[in-house]
Design an enzyme around this catalytic site. Structure first.
Site, PDB file in Angstrom:
ATOM      1  N   ARG A 120       6.901  55.154  50.892  1.00 35.29           N
ATOM      2  CA  ARG A 120       7.317  56.558  50.913  1.00 35.29           C
ATOM      3  C   ARG A 120       8.619  56.819  50.165  1.00 35.29           C
ATOM      4  NH1 ARG A 120       5.604  57.672  57.184  1.00 35.29           N
ATOM      5  NH2 ARG A 120       3.355  57.650  56.817  1.00 35.29           N
ATOM      6  N   LYS A 142       8.577  64.812  37.500  1.00 32.63           N
ATOM      7  CA  LYS A 142       7.114  64.760  37.439  1.00 32.63           C
ATOM      8  C   LYS A 142       6.667  63.312  37.261  1.00 32.63           C
ATOM      9  CE  LYS A 142       5.697  69.262  35.621  1.00 32.63           C
ATOM     10  NZ  LYS A 142       4.967  69.930  34.507  1.00 32.63           N
ATOM     11  N   GLU A 184       8.518  67.664  21.119  1.00 32.80           N
ATOM     12  CA  GLU A 184       9.137  68.198  22.344  1.00 32.80           C
ATOM     13  C   GLU A 184      10.494  68.825  22.050  1.00 32.80           C
ATOM     14  OE1 GLU A 184       7.981  68.633  25.305  1.00 32.80           O
ATOM     15  OE2 GLU A 184       6.218  67.343  25.442  1.00 32.80           O
ATOM     16  N   LYS A 226      16.419  71.385  29.968  1.00 32.06           N
ATOM     17  CA  LYS A 226      15.428  71.138  31.008  1.00 32.06           C
ATOM     18  C   LYS A 226      16.054  71.140  32.396  1.00 32.06           C
ATOM     19  CE  LYS A 226      11.453  68.372  32.283  1.00 32.06           C
ATOM     20  NZ  LYS A 226      10.545  67.265  31.914  1.00 32.06           N
ATOM     21  N   GLU A 236       7.716  73.652  39.945  1.00 32.30           N
ATOM     22  CA  GLU A 236       6.888  74.365  38.977  1.00 32.30           C
ATOM     23  C   GLU A 236       6.051  75.491  39.588  1.00 32.30           C
ATOM     24  OE1 GLU A 236       5.196  72.334  35.158  1.00 32.30           O
ATOM     25  OE2 GLU A 236       3.532  72.511  36.579  1.00 32.30           O
ATOM     26  N   ARG A 240       9.789  77.103  35.671  1.00 26.04           N
ATOM     27  CA  ARG A 240       9.537  75.807  35.038  1.00 26.04           C
ATOM     28  C   ARG A 240       8.238  75.794  34.231  1.00 26.04           C
ATOM     29  NH1 ARG A 240      10.155  69.750  37.764  1.00 26.04           N
ATOM     30  NH2 ARG A 240       9.509  68.600  35.905  1.00 26.04           N
ATOM     31  N   ASN A 244       5.587  74.247  29.809  1.00 24.58           N
ATOM     32  CA  ASN A 244       4.228  73.816  29.486  1.00 24.58           C
ATOM     33  C   ASN A 244       3.727  74.401  28.172  1.00 24.58           C
ATOM     34  OD1 ASN A 244       3.801  72.240  31.847  1.00 24.58           O
ATOM     35  ND2 ASN A 244       3.431  74.097  33.026  1.00 24.58           N
ATOM     36  N   HIS A 247       1.198  72.601  25.970  1.00 22.15           N
ATOM     37  CA  HIS A 247       0.632  71.472  26.713  1.00 22.15           C
ATOM     38  C   HIS A 247      -0.783  71.736  27.235  1.00 22.15           C
ATOM     39  CE1 HIS A 247       4.688  70.061  26.362  1.00 22.15           C
ATOM     40  NE2 HIS A 247       4.429  68.958  27.026  1.00 22.15           N
ATOM     41  N   HIS A 251      -2.866  68.763  26.085  1.00 15.49           N
ATOM     42  CA  HIS A 251      -3.459  67.778  26.996  1.00 15.49           C
ATOM     43  C   HIS A 251      -4.971  67.677  26.792  1.00 15.49           C
ATOM     44  CE1 HIS A 251       0.022  67.764  30.175  1.00 15.49           C
ATOM     45  NE2 HIS A 251       0.294  67.073  29.102  1.00 15.49           N
ATOM     46  N   HIS A 263       0.636  62.122  22.465  1.00 14.37           N
ATOM     47  CA  HIS A 263       1.087  63.309  23.206  1.00 14.37           C
ATOM     48  C   HIS A 263       1.855  64.266  22.301  1.00 14.37           C
ATOM     49  CE1 HIS A 263       2.505  65.737  26.563  1.00 14.37           C
ATOM     50  NE2 HIS A 263       3.728  65.636  26.078  1.00 14.37           N
TER      51      HIS A 263
END
Length: 350
Positions: A120, A142, A184, A226, A236, A240, A244, A247, A251, A263
């Site tokens: 955890r 993320k 990016e 960021k 998000e 946020r 994307n 993306h 993706h 990517h």
């Protein structure tokens, strides 16, 4: 040259270090409470950057264990996560120990996912060695692995405990790999940072030549951009989502190409396709689309979906996107350079 700042989210506050020649002094940067580190890296990065990391940590009293995985997107899987759980279990890993992710976005995402779930939660140290990971993937919490239906479909939000971005590692990247990271950087300039956009135009040659001071400035600027977004919206649900941009289509391109398209290359194409969509719905002036295309081309990034990919397959993959909610796709729409607006759409025509 080194600079540092703190990211302050609801779940954790942590330092970010950006500079060059940081790996050889890693032991001086880590906090004194870290006495055991599990290094997770891949078979390419380990041949280049593992030695200075080990030498630095061996200067301290930190106990070290290392796991080297195959490089490539296929490593970002539940099977590899299971391998790491076994590695940690066999070595009696505890919550007070740290996982050090040494590598690009694949290693950072996988190691972060395992750190967030093993017992955890373990300490997580991100030491990104690619431009893409340094300017984006390492910050924000993320973590994820892929499934056969798409990218990042199983994951968590888990902020790292420290980020150490040594831009000297970027000089070991191939030209193509380096260029994909610039996608990016361009994203940040397009959606929120006109000054960065101007820097990309004015200092193109220094960026291409990987001038360390210029790259340090750019990496820090992207990370601060960021950080400001993540501090406002850690998981998000709001602001946020603008990160994307590019993306959704990107993706899908990665998945349909079975990751033969990187990517960064996929995001470059995705940004332009999503900007073309914005022009078609009269949200964006065509001159901004042309400026984005020119910028991408100036850094030798692709701008067209390969003819080998089926547009119907791409649309099917986009239906599985995490940003689909209640049947609608939440999409960042570019309205001008430096500004995007979120809209819920039925889908993207490509």
């Amino acid at each position: 040259m080194e600079t540092s700042f703190h990211v302050r989210t609801k779940s954790r506050e942590y330092p970010v270090h950006v500079g060059h020649a940081l790996l050889p002094i890693l032991d001086q940067i880590l906090d004194q409470e870290t006495d055991r580190v599990f290094i997770v890296t891949d078979d390419i990065v380990s041949n280049i950057h593992l030695k200075p990391v080990l030498e630095a940590l061996q200067n301290s009293e930190i106990e070290i264990s290392t796991k080297i995985l195959p490089s490539g997107e296929s490593t970002k899987s539940l099977d590899r996560a299971q391998n790491l759980y076994c590695f940690l279990g066999e070595n009696l890993g505890s919550r007070s120990d740290a996982i050090l992710a040494l590598g690009g976005g694949v290693i950072g995402d996988l190691a972060g996912f395992v750190a967030s779930t093993f017992k955890r939660g373990m300490k997580l140290l991100q030491v990104p060695t690619t431009l893409l990971a340094q300017v984006d993937a390492s910050l924000g919490g993320k973590t994820a692995v892929n499934l056969e239906w798409g990218k990042n479909l199983v994951g968590t939000f888990y902020q790292p405990h420290r980020i150490i971005a040594d831009v000297a590692t970027l000089r070991t990247l191939s030209d193509d790999h380096y260029a994909t990271g610039l996608a990016e950087v361009i994203k940040y300039s397009i959606i929120m940072d006109p000054k960065l956009l101007q820097m990309l135009k004015e200092k193109r040659n220094e960026i291409i030549q990987r001038n360390l001071e210029t790259i340090t400035t750019i990496v820090e600027r992207c990370l601060r951009n960021k950080a400001r977004i993540v501090e406002k919206d850690e998981t998000e649900h709001g602001t946020r989502q603008i990160l994307n941009f590019g993306h959704t289509v990107g993706h899908a391109i990665e998945t349909c190409s079975e990751h033969s398209i990187s990517h960064g290359e996929a995001v470059a194409i995705g940004m332009l396709e999503e900007a073309r969509y914005a022009v078609r719905i009269d949200a964006l002036d065509n001159q901004f689309l042309e400026e984005l295309e020119s910028l991408l081309c100036s850094f030798d990034l692709p701008t067209v979906i390969p003819s080998s990919l089926s547009k119907e397959d791409l649309k099917d993959v986009m239906k599985q996107d995490k940003k689909v909610r209640h049947g609608g796709l939440s999409l960042p729409i570019l309205v001008e350079l430096g500004r995007v607006e979120m809209k819920v759409v039925d889908g993207i025509s490509i």
